[in-house]
Scaffold this motif. Structure first.
Motif, PDB file in Angstrom:
ATOM      1  N   PRO A   1       3.794  -0.622 -89.624  1.00 26.42           N
ATOM      2  CA  PRO A   1       4.728  -1.487 -90.340  1.00 26.42           C
ATOM      3  C   PRO A   1       5.383  -2.468 -89.364  1.00 26.42           C
ATOM      4  CG  PRO A   1       5.040   0.796 -90.966  1.00 26.42           C
ATOM      5  CD  PRO A   1       4.121   0.805 -89.794  1.00 26.42           C
TER       6      PRO A   1
ATOM      7  N   HIS B   1       6.565  -2.353 -84.887  1.00 28.34           N
ATOM      8  CA  HIS B   1       5.680  -2.942 -83.882  1.00 28.34           C
ATOM      9  C   HIS B   1       6.206  -2.698 -82.466  1.00 28.34           C
ATOM     10  CE1 HIS B   1       3.527  -5.970 -86.778  1.00 28.34           C
ATOM     11  NE2 HIS B   1       3.311  -4.691 -87.067  1.00 28.34           N
TER      12      HIS B   1
ATOM     13  N   THR C   1      -1.634  -3.275 -85.067  1.00 26.97           N
ATOM     14  CA  THR C   1      -0.651  -3.633 -86.103  1.00 26.97           C
ATOM     15  C   THR C   1      -1.243  -3.584 -87.494  1.00 26.97           C
ATOM     16  OG1 THR C   1      -1.190  -5.970 -85.694  1.00 26.97           O
ATOM     17  CG2 THR C   1       0.719  -5.036 -84.530  1.00 26.97           C
TER      18      THR C   1
ATOM     19  N   GLY D   1      -1.379  -0.215 -99.259  1.00 26.40           N
ATOM     20  CA  GLY D   1       0.032  -0.539 -99.121  1.00 26.40           C
ATOM     21  C   GLY D   1       0.958   0.660 -99.075  1.00 26.40           C
TER      22      GLY D   1
ATOM     23  N   ARG E   1       3.117   4.942 -91.139  1.00 23.57           N
ATOM     24  CA  ARG E   1       1.984   4.048 -91.048  1.00 23.57           C
ATOM     25  C   ARG E   1       1.663   3.490 -92.432  1.00 23.57           C
ATOM     26  NH1 ARG E   1       3.371   4.158 -86.674  1.00 23.57           N
ATOM     27  NH2 ARG E   1       2.273   4.795 -84.770  1.00 23.57           N
ATOM     28  N   LEU E   2       0.940   2.328 -92.428  1.00 25.00           N
ATOM     29  CA  LEU E   2       0.580   1.655 -93.673  1.00 25.00           C
ATOM     30  C   LEU E   2      -0.881   1.911 -94.005  1.00 25.00           C
ATOM     31  CD1 LEU E   2       2.288  -1.820 -93.187  1.00 25.00           C
ATOM     32  CD2 LEU E   2       3.071   0.069 -94.631  1.00 25.00           C
TER      33      LEU E   2
ATOM     34  N   ARG F   1       3.086   3.739 -97.773  1.00 26.16           N
ATOM     35  CA  ARG F   1       3.706   4.113 -96.495  1.00 26.16           C
ATOM     36  C   ARG F   1       3.504   5.625 -96.318  1.00 26.16           C
ATOM     37  NH1 ARG F   1       7.336   0.269 -94.406  1.00 26.16           N
ATOM     38  NH2 ARG F   1       8.569   1.876 -93.370  1.00 26.16           N
TER      39      ARG F   1
ATOM     40  N   GLU G   1       8.397  -3.376 -88.835  1.00 23.08           N
ATOM     41  CA  GLU G   1       9.608  -2.936 -88.156  1.00 23.08           C
ATOM     42  C   GLU G   1       9.327  -1.951 -87.026  1.00 23.08           C
ATOM     43  OE1 GLU G   1       9.085  -0.171 -91.736  1.00 23.08           O
ATOM     44  OE2 GLU G   1       8.780  -2.305 -91.231  1.00 23.08           O
TER      45      GLU G   1
END
Length: 999
Positions: A557, A561, A553, A589, A584-585, A591, A559
């Motif tokens: 992100p 998971h 995780t 930060g 992915r992050l 995206r 949403e």
């Protein structure tokens, strides 16, 4: 006019001859530096195995392969440089690589100016001839080689006794070299031979033609034994220097005296046996002591008669050997003494001649004690072999290769595992040097290890590469030792190829993962990151230390998971999810759009222990996808434009219906240029009006309406010959009728352009819009292209119409001329009125009934009208003679079909119509003229005309008889079917008359 067709006919005949020739023919371009092939005939293709397509444009040297240093090749190059002809024999290779010998003739071809433009080559397959010549040379060489190796002399003389050939042995006897004697006379060179028996034998052989033999002592050559063989062209003499033989015979007599003394004193038993009856003629004292007999008990008797071999199985074998002895032979036998004791003997026998009688001398060596010792040794060796075989079977069960090498590195023993590991059976390796099987790159290292082991350092795990029988590389791990005092090295080798490959694969995989630009992660089934490559560091911004041990995780992100957990569950069940796009992050930060590929990771037992994930940044891919979509839309628009132009071109080329072509052009204008309405007006050159030829986008048709040149917008464009753009039609000076049309159609923007063909205005194309419109450069270029297509279509249609009109006028002129000739012939021949016209029309109908095409019927009509054109060359005295013609006059009359051919064949368009004028007097049974054709060899049109011509002649009045009735004429026609007329044509003629007259 007639020379060109004749020349073309000769060229065609020449081409047909070359095409059908069995001689391979090739033509090259002499004006090109590399002499490329421009033509080959089928025979050349069959001979070389190459097709014409594979040969054209290439040089003939490809047929020599790598064999370019032949003498014939140099001769061809020299002939090309000197522009001369040459014939050589070459070794050539077919397309499949097989050798053939080719006799090649090359000749230059010159033009009218004398310049060599081409070279033509003719190729004959002379493989059989060359192979026979080579075989003959080989046989001759073998014969000469055989004669040169002979120890006997060989001399070949011609009829005059001149030396033709002598071998080395004969030259040695004469004391001269072969080159010094060749061509010289025997008696001139050696006059001392004239009185010898050898020369007399030569003379007798030449005189009688029979084989002669003689022996002479000739100084300084010694004693010579000669055999003379007569031949048709000379004498062959085989000579042998027997000087040594004579000397040996003398020495033999001395030796026999010595042998007699040795014979009696020898401690080894010796027996002399007469070959003819196998009786003993002499034995020594040692033999008598060995067998326990007296001399008188064995002399003059055979072994069996003397009781030495009673019931002994070796007797027959020894008796047979006594008959066949021609050199020293030894036999092992067993016999019994007079006392009954068994003896094992080695008997050595040799053939000798005593007092002119063939005998056998036998020496016997007692090996009884040796045999006993040998049997003991064999028993011991047999036990050893059984033990060794049992041990070898045990070793052969091992998966490792167990082997031993001697001091020279040769295989002494090897287990069966070598078959699986190296591909060789054990017996194939025994005696071979192991270093020959080692990979070349590892031989130096292996030799150093061999030296170390021989020095007493045992090897535990030495690895090197061997070459498998198939050429594959095999990795072996060795354990080897040398025992003190034993030169043999004992080794065990294990195949570690798979292990090495796995280790290398792991190393490669690790390097690939680390070097990959994509993010590659290893995740345990509980979602913990276990591995993290450089690509992941670059993509997400986390170092390996920061990421490894963290939950997945970290970069997913919130949403998504659930998506990550589901993927882990599926991979844990052994599934491989399809690649999918996700987000992915990054550490900062951001995206990141990624494409994720996941695969389960398994341990050696196949159990899933984790998941490997590969993530690829697809941000640029999304941007590129949008750009590709935009470009694809532009390409589709360009494709529609090009396709439309191609369809217009095809319509112009394939149809003469101008309205269809113009309609396609206007459809493309409306589609490509976004026009709401389009019109195309054509200029009437006689009224100078513009007529609407085609329109698109109007609710009411405009066809039939006209615009005067110089009036209205279209008339102004035609008059000015320039394009006209009107942005606002509401304020334009136009006629009320046209304004009503524009108002009704709600059109407000106008653009018109003239259609110019060869500098003349042929029409106007108008484009109208319902919204404000400003044409761009691209729009104008497309419009100009489409107007050009319209000009081509209009000009092409008008040219075709004009050409059709002129062709029709020309054809009518041809036909009127032919009909005029036919009427003139009727008048000259005093035929009945309209005879040529009637037979022509009826023949045309009959041929149509027989299935001939419309194009063929045109030629039938012309041929029927001109059927008697050849009679123009017949004198009036013969043609118009009222009475019966003489035989000479009939000969002249029968020439008129040939005259017809002479008159009509120079006229090209009448050549297809020659069948009727040339063959209408031929008959079905072959009795007609001019050439006596028979049956279907007569052209069908001529067979049809013959029936119609006879029928019309019989039913017409003539000066010498009245017309026959129709019924009588038809009966005559019916009776001639199968003799004069083709029965099928007669039947068709009756059907035609039945349909027309209902008879």
């Amino acid at each position: 006019m007639s020379e060109l067709p004749v020349l073309l006919s000769d060229l065609q005949l020449l081409r047909q001859v070359i095409e059908s020739s069995a001689v391979g023919t090739v033509i090259t371009d002499a004006l090109h530096g590399d002499q490329p092939i421009v033509y080959v005939n089928p025979a050349f293709e069959r001979l070389s195995g190459y097709s014409a397509a594979e040969l054209l444009g290439r040089n003939c040297r490809l047929l020599q392969g790598d064999d370019h240093d032949q003498p014939g090749v140099h001769e061809i190059r020299q002939a090309i440089e000197q522009q001369q002809s040459v014939t050589v024999t070459l070794r050539n290779y077919r397309r499949d690589g097989t050798l053939f010998y080719n006799e090649f003739t090359l000749s230059p071809v010159r033009n009218a100016a004398g310049t060599v433009t081409h070279f033509v080559g003719f190729q004959n397959d002379v493989t059989a001839r060359e192979e026979a010549r080579l075989h003959e040379a080989q046989v001759h060489q073998q014969l000469v080689s055989t004669l040169e190796r002979m120890t006997d002399g060989f001399v070949s003389l011609d009829r005059d006794l001149n030396f033709i050939y002598l071998n080395a042995a004969a030259a040695r006897i004469s004391g001269k070299r072969p080159a010094d004697l060749a061509g010289h006379n025997l008696l001139t060179t050696f006059p001392e031979l004239a009185d010898t028996a050898v020369f007399q034998a030569i003379a007798r052989a030449a005189e009688t033609g029979t084989v002669q033999s003689a022996v002479s002592h000739m100084e300084p050559f010694g004693t010579i034994d000669a055999t003379v063989y007569p031949a048709e062209d000379g004498i062959s003499v085989f000579t042998r220097d027997v000087t040594r033989h004579h000397q040996m015979q003398k020495e033999l007599r001395v030796s026999e005296e010595r042998f007699s003394k040795v014979f009696q004193a020898s401690p080894m038993p010796i027996v002399i046996t007469r070959s003819s009856d196998q009786r003993l003629i002499d034995v020594n004292e040692a033999f008598l002591q060995q067998v326990g007999c007296l001399r008188e008990e064995v002399i003059g008797r055979t072994f069996q008669e003397s009781g030495i071999w009673d019931d002994n199985p070796d007797h027959d074998r020894l008796s047979s050997s006594l008959q066949d002895v021609d050199s020293v032979r030894s036999h092992e036998v067993r016999l019994r003494t007079r006392s009954g004791r068994a003896l094992d003997l080695i008997i050595s026998m040799v053939r000798v001649e005593l007092d002119g009688e063939p005998c056998v001398v036998s020496l016997a060596r007692d090996i009884t004690s040796e045999k006993a010792a040998q049997r003991v040794l064999e028993d011991s060796e047999q036990r050893y072999r059984r033990i060794a075989a049992d041990l070898q079977r045990t070793l052969d069960l091992s998966l490792d290769m167990i082997t031993s090498f001697d001091a020279e590195g040769r295989f002494v023993t090897v287990s069966a595992a070598c078959q699986k590991i190296l591909g060789y059976a054990p017996e194939e390796l025994l005696g071979r040097r192991y270093i020959d099987l080692v990979h070349p790159d590892d031989r130096a290292m292996t030799a150093r290890e061999d030296t170390s082991i021989t020095a007493g350092v045992a090897t535990v795990a030495f690895q090197n590469r061997y070459l498998h029988r198939s050429g594959a590389v095999v990795w072996l791990e060795w354990a080897a030792v040398v025992l003190p005092g034993d030169p043999v090295m004992y080794c065990v080798a294990r195949d570690i190829t798979a292990r090495r490959a796995a280790e290398e694969d792991q190393a490669y995989l690790a390097a690939i993962v680390q070097a990959s630009q994509d993010a590659i992660l290893g995740v345990s089934l509980d979602g913990t990151i276990r591995s993290w490559n450089a690509g992941a560091e670059q993509l997400y911004g986390y170092s390996m230390t920061e990421a490894v041990g963290q939950p997945m995780t970290l970069i997913v992100p919130p949403e998504l998971h659930g998506e990550a957990v589901g993927m882990l569950d599926r991979a844990g069940r052994g599934e491989s999810p399809s690649p999918f796009e996700s987000v992915r992050l990054a550490k900062d930060g951001r995206r990141i759009a990624v494409c994720v590929t996941a695969s389960p990771i398994r341990d050696v037992t196949g159990r899933v222990i984790g998941v490997s994930k590969i993530a690829q940044d697809i941000t640029e891919r999304h941007t590129a996808r949008a750009e590709i979509q935009r470009l694809n839309e532009h390409l589709r628009q360009q494709l529609r434009h090009v396709t439309g132009l191609r369809e217009i071109d095809q319509a112009i080329a394939s149809t003469q219906d101008l309205s269809i072509t113009l309609g396609m052009i206007l459809d493309n204008v409306a589609q490509e240029l976004g026009a709401d309405a389009v019109t195309l007006l054509l200029v009437d050159p006689y009224t100078l009006n513009l007529e609407y030829a085609s329109t698109r986008g109007f609710t009411t048709p405009l066809q039939g309406s006209t615009v005067r040149v110089g009036h209205g917008l279209a008339g102004e464009v035609a008059l000015s010959r320039k394009a006209l753009s009107v942005p606002d039609l509401q304020n334009a000076p136009i006629s009320p009728a046209w304004r009503d049309v524009l108002t009704r159609e709600q059109l407000m923007n106008y653009y018109g352009a003239p259609l110019l063909a060869k500098g003349k205005v042929v029409g106007v194309m108008e484009v109208l819009h319902r919204q404000p419109f400003e044409p761009s450069a691209t729009w104008l270029a497309t419009f100009e292209m489409l107007t050009a297509q319209a000009v081509i279509a209009v000009d092409n249609a008008r040219l075709f119409a004009e050409l059709e009109r002129k062709n029709l006028e020309l054809r009518l002129a041809y036909d009127e001329t032919i009909e005029g000739w036919a009427r003139a012939l009727d008048l000259r021949d005093k035929e009945t009125e309209g005879h040529s016209r009637r037979v022509t029309e009826t023949t045309v109908e009959l041929c149509r009934h027989l299935g001939l095409s419309s194009d063929q019927l045109v030629e039938v009509r012309r041929g029927a009208l001109l059927h008697d054109i050849g009679k123009m060359a017949i004198p009036d005295a013969v043609l118009l003679k009222p009475g019966k013609l003489t035989d000479e006059e009939w000969v002249l009359m029968k020439e008129h079909p040939g005259h017809a051919v002479d008159l009509l064949s120079p006229i090209k368009f009448l050549r297809p119509a020659l069948d009727i004028p040339q063959y209408h007097h031929e008959k079905w049974d072959g009795t007609g003229y001019p050439v006596g054709l028979k049956g279907e060899a007569i052209p069908l049109t001529a067979r049809a005309f013959a029936v119609v011509d006879v029928y019309d002649a019989l039913t017409s009045d003539r000066p010498y008889r009245p017309a026959w009735t129709r019924k009588r004429a038809l009966e005559h026609i019916r009776s001639g079917a199968g003799t004069h007329f083709d029965p099928r044509v007669v039947e068709a003629f009756f059907q035609l008359l039945e349909n027309e007259f209902r008879i």
